[in-house]
Design a protein around this motif. Structure first.
Motif, PDB file in Angstrom:
ATOM      1  N   HIS A   1       0.852  -1.189   0.000  1.00 52.84           N
ATOM      2  CA  HIS A   1       0.000   0.000   0.000  1.00 52.84           C
ATOM      3  C   HIS A   1       0.890   1.242   0.000  1.00 52.84           C
ATOM      4  O   HIS A   1       2.117   1.120   0.146  1.00 52.84           O
TER       5      HIS A   1
ATOM      6  N   ILE B   1     -10.114  -3.921   7.317  1.00 56.71           N
ATOM      7  CA  ILE B   1     -10.766  -4.467   6.118  1.00 56.71           C
ATOM      8  C   ILE B   1      -9.673  -4.697   5.081  1.00 56.71           C
ATOM      9  O   ILE B   1      -8.871  -3.804   4.825  1.00 56.71           O
TER      10      ILE B   1
ATOM     11  N   CYS C   1      -7.250  -7.337   5.167  1.00 47.73           N
ATOM     12  CA  CYS C   1      -6.084  -7.482   6.062  1.00 47.73           C
ATOM     13  C   CYS C   1      -4.875  -8.098   5.361  1.00 47.73           C
ATOM     14  O   CYS C   1      -3.803  -8.221   5.962  1.00 47.73           O
TER      15      CYS C   1
ATOM     16  N   ILE D   1     -10.620  -8.823   8.190  1.00 43.88           N
ATOM     17  CA  ILE D   1     -11.404  -9.549   7.181  1.00 43.88           C
ATOM     18  C   ILE D   1     -10.775  -9.333   5.810  1.00 43.88           C
ATOM     19  O   ILE D   1     -10.168  -8.291   5.539  1.00 43.88           O
ATOM     20  N   ASP D   2     -10.921 -10.342   4.973  1.00 38.39           N
ATOM     21  CA  ASP D   2     -10.421 -10.229   3.601  1.00 38.39           C
ATOM     22  C   ASP D   2     -11.316 -11.092   2.720  1.00 38.39           C
ATOM     23  O   ASP D   2     -11.782 -12.146   3.156  1.00 38.39           O
TER      24      ASP D   2
ATOM     25  N   MET E   1     -10.379 -12.609   0.060  1.00 36.20           N
ATOM     26  CA  MET E   1      -9.631 -13.644  -0.651  1.00 36.20           C
ATOM     27  C   MET E   1      -9.209 -14.723   0.343  1.00 36.20           C
ATOM     28  O   MET E   1      -8.458 -14.448   1.298  1.00 36.20           O
TER      29      MET E   1
ATOM     30  N   ASN F   1     -19.965  -7.419   1.221  1.00 31.31           N
ATOM     31  CA  ASN F   1     -19.639  -6.165   1.894  1.00 31.31           C
ATOM     32  C   ASN F   1     -20.634  -5.856   3.017  1.00 31.31           C
ATOM     33  O   ASN F   1     -20.921  -4.708   3.329  1.00 31.31           O
TER      34      ASN F   1
ATOM     35  N   SER G   1      -5.183   0.530   0.922  1.00 29.05           N
ATOM     36  CA  SER G   1      -5.283   0.083  -0.482  1.00 29.05           C
ATOM     37  C   SER G   1      -6.417  -0.916  -0.679  1.00 29.05           C
ATOM     38  O   SER G   1      -6.215  -2.006  -1.234  1.00 29.05           O
ATOM     39  N   VAL G   2      -7.578  -0.563  -0.219  1.00 29.06           N
ATOM     40  CA  VAL G   2      -8.745  -1.438  -0.373  1.00 29.06           C
ATOM     41  C   VAL G   2      -9.906  -0.667  -1.015  1.00 29.06           C
ATOM     42  O   VAL G   2     -10.507  -1.122  -1.992  1.00 29.06           O
TER      43      VAL G   2
ATOM     44  N   ILE H   1      -9.760   0.416  -4.933  1.00 37.43           N
ATOM     45  CA  ILE H   1      -9.823  -0.619  -5.975  1.00 37.43           C
ATOM     46  C   ILE H   1     -11.231  -1.203  -6.125  1.00 37.43           C
ATOM     47  O   ILE H   1     -11.433  -2.150  -6.882  1.00 37.43           O
ATOM     48  N   GLN H   2     -12.199  -0.628  -5.417  1.00 33.92           N
ATOM     49  CA  GLN H   2     -13.591  -1.101  -5.513  1.00 33.92           C
ATOM     50  C   GLN H   2     -14.349  -0.239  -6.525  1.00 33.92           C
ATOM     51  O   GLN H   2     -13.958   0.875  -6.826  1.00 33.92           O
TER      52      GLN H   2
HETATM   53  C1  SAM Z   1      -3.704  -4.135  -2.180  1.00 36.26           C
HETATM   54  S1  SAM Z   1      -4.024  -5.363  -0.997  1.00 36.26           S
HETATM   55  C2  SAM Z   1      -3.491  -4.581   0.483  1.00 36.26           C
HETATM   56  C3  SAM Z   1      -3.377  -5.575   1.594  1.00 36.26           C
HETATM   57  C4  SAM Z   1      -2.826  -5.011   2.895  1.00 36.26           C
HETATM   58  N1  SAM Z   1      -3.581  -3.841   3.324  1.00 36.26           N
HETATM   59  C5  SAM Z   1      -1.372  -4.692   2.707  1.00 36.26           C
HETATM   60  O1  SAM Z   1      -1.104  -3.527   2.563  1.00 36.26           O
HETATM   61  O2  SAM Z   1      -0.543  -5.582   2.656  1.00 36.26           O
HETATM   62  C6  SAM Z   1      -5.803  -5.271  -0.842  1.00 36.26           C
HETATM   63  C7  SAM Z   1      -6.374  -6.335   0.060  1.00 36.26           C
HETATM   64  O3  SAM Z   1      -7.761  -6.104   0.226  1.00 36.26           O
HETATM   65  C8  SAM Z   1      -8.473  -7.296  -0.036  1.00 36.26           C
HETATM   66  N2  SAM Z   1      -9.796  -6.879  -0.529  1.00 36.26           N
HETATM   67  C9  SAM Z   1     -10.099  -6.293  -1.696  1.00 36.26           C
HETATM   68  N3  SAM Z   1     -11.400  -6.004  -1.755  1.00 36.26           N
HETATM   69  C10 SAM Z   1     -11.949  -6.400  -0.576  1.00 36.26           C
HETATM   70  C11 SAM Z   1     -13.269  -6.370  -0.026  1.00 36.26           C
HETATM   71  N4  SAM Z   1     -14.283  -5.882  -0.705  1.00 36.26           N
HETATM   72  N5  SAM Z   1     -13.450  -6.856   1.213  1.00 36.26           N
HETATM   73  C12 SAM Z   1     -12.411  -7.373   1.916  1.00 36.26           C
HETATM   74  N6  SAM Z   1     -11.151  -7.438   1.437  1.00 36.26           N
HETATM   75  C13 SAM Z   1     -10.922  -6.950   0.214  1.00 36.26           C
HETATM   76  C14 SAM Z   1      -7.611  -8.064  -1.025  1.00 36.26           C
HETATM   77  O4  SAM Z   1      -7.862  -9.437  -1.039  1.00 36.26           O
HETATM   78  C15 SAM Z   1      -6.229  -7.737  -0.494  1.00 36.26           C
HETATM   79  O5  SAM Z   1      -5.838  -8.589   0.531  1.00 36.26           O
END
Ligand code: SAM
Length: 269
Positions: free
Chosen positions: A16, A42, A44, A64-65, A67, A94, A110-111, A114-115
């Motif tokens: 991130h 969120i 994680c 929570i994640d 994936m 969600n 960084s969550v 990307i939505q």
């Molecule tokens: C870019 S990664 C960043 C992960 C962590 N924050 C890090 O910096 O290492 C985004 C994370 O968010 C999760 N993710 C994406 N959309 C999500 C959602 N709607 N609900 C929960 N997790 C989500 C992805 O699976 C991923 O693990």
């Protein structure tokens, strides 16, 4: 190629804005008082932020994640590092599996960006619901500069999607839009910190014992993975592509945004 699956397999951390520094700047926004007992993250990832927070045994952390591979890695990290005050849940909807007004703090890195707008609005609605009154939602995200054209956003997102299977940021993700979106969900924006060109030497965040163990564990998994030719190829591939699509200054900006839940409790309408 699926970048997220790759980072889940190889236990990568700090994916991130501003990496470790970004996380520490975010965590610095959490008030250090005995009132903070419950923290939700969120997205994680592979659980490294959980490890940093677990150093304070009075805190209960929930991650929570969406994936499953990420949650598998978090549980490996939990077992290996004895993160007894952390809990990880795979969750694809969600709508979060928590009661109203449950958490003191909600964080993500960084969550949101990307939505799709529909998804990030759902997430923010849920964050509002599960936060206690006056609780803080603190997030670290890279979003578009207002002057970036739609064409540039689409070009960067297309490149990112084809190589990483993930977009950089939804086209609607700008500070101006989010400054309107957050109060619509009942949040008061307390602080916006731009973290693009930080003079890194200015900051010196001490490594706590749990973080140190987690860093060493992540490094071990990362270097071991490089003995596997497929993982070595992916490592180099993502590194080269990352450098190739180096984004010109000013197209994207990274911020840590701190908002407070305005009302005292969640009231279902
Ligand atoms: C870019 S990664 C960043 C992960 C962590 N924050 C890090 O910096 O290492 C985004 C994370 O968010 C999760 N993710 C994406 N959309 C999500 C959602 N709607 N609900 C929960 N997790 C989500 C992805 O699976 C991923 O693990």
């Amino acid at each position: 190629m699926n970048y997220l699956k790759y980072i889940a397999r190889t236990g990568r951390i700090n994916q991130h804005p501003q990496g470790r520094l970004g996380t520490h700047l975010l965590l610095k926004k959490i008030p250090h008082n005995s009132k903070v007992k419950t923290i939700l993250e969120i997205g994680c990832g592979t659980g490294h932020t959980a490890a940093i927070l677990s150093n304070d045994s009075s805190i209960h952390y929930e991650g929570i994640d969406n994936m499953l591979e990420m949650i598998h890695f978090c549980n490996k990290r939990k077992k290996k590092l004895n993160l007894f005050n952390c809990n990880f849940t795979h969750h694809t909807k969600n709508i979060f599996p928590y009661e109203n007004d449950f958490f003191d703090i909600v964080i993500c890195e960084s969550v949101l960006a990307i939505q799709s707008p529909e998804q990030y609005n759902q997430i923010v609605t849920e964050v509002f619901r599960v936060l206690k009154g006056k609780g803080l939602f603190i997030f670290n995200e890279t979003i578009w500069n207002l002057s970036t054209s739609l064409k540039t956003k689409q070009k960067i997102n297309d490149t990112s999607l084809s190589h990483f299977n993930i977009i950089q940021a939804d086209e609607s993700a700008t500070l101006t839009n989010w400054k309107m979106m957050l109060p619509n969900h009942g949040f008061r924006i307390k602080h916006v910190e731009e973290i693009n060109d930080l003079e890194k030497t200015k900051y010196n965040f001490a490594v706590n014992p749990s973080e140190l163990k987690s860093l060493l564990y992540s490094d071990k998994i990362k270097y071991l993975s490089l003995f596997n030719p497929k993982e070595l190829f992916l490592y180099l591939y993502f590194k080269i592509i990352n450098q190739k699509i180096i984004i010109e200054k000013g197209i994207l900006k990274s911020y840590i945004i701190t908002c407070e839940k305005n009302s005292l409790t969640y009231e279902k309408s």
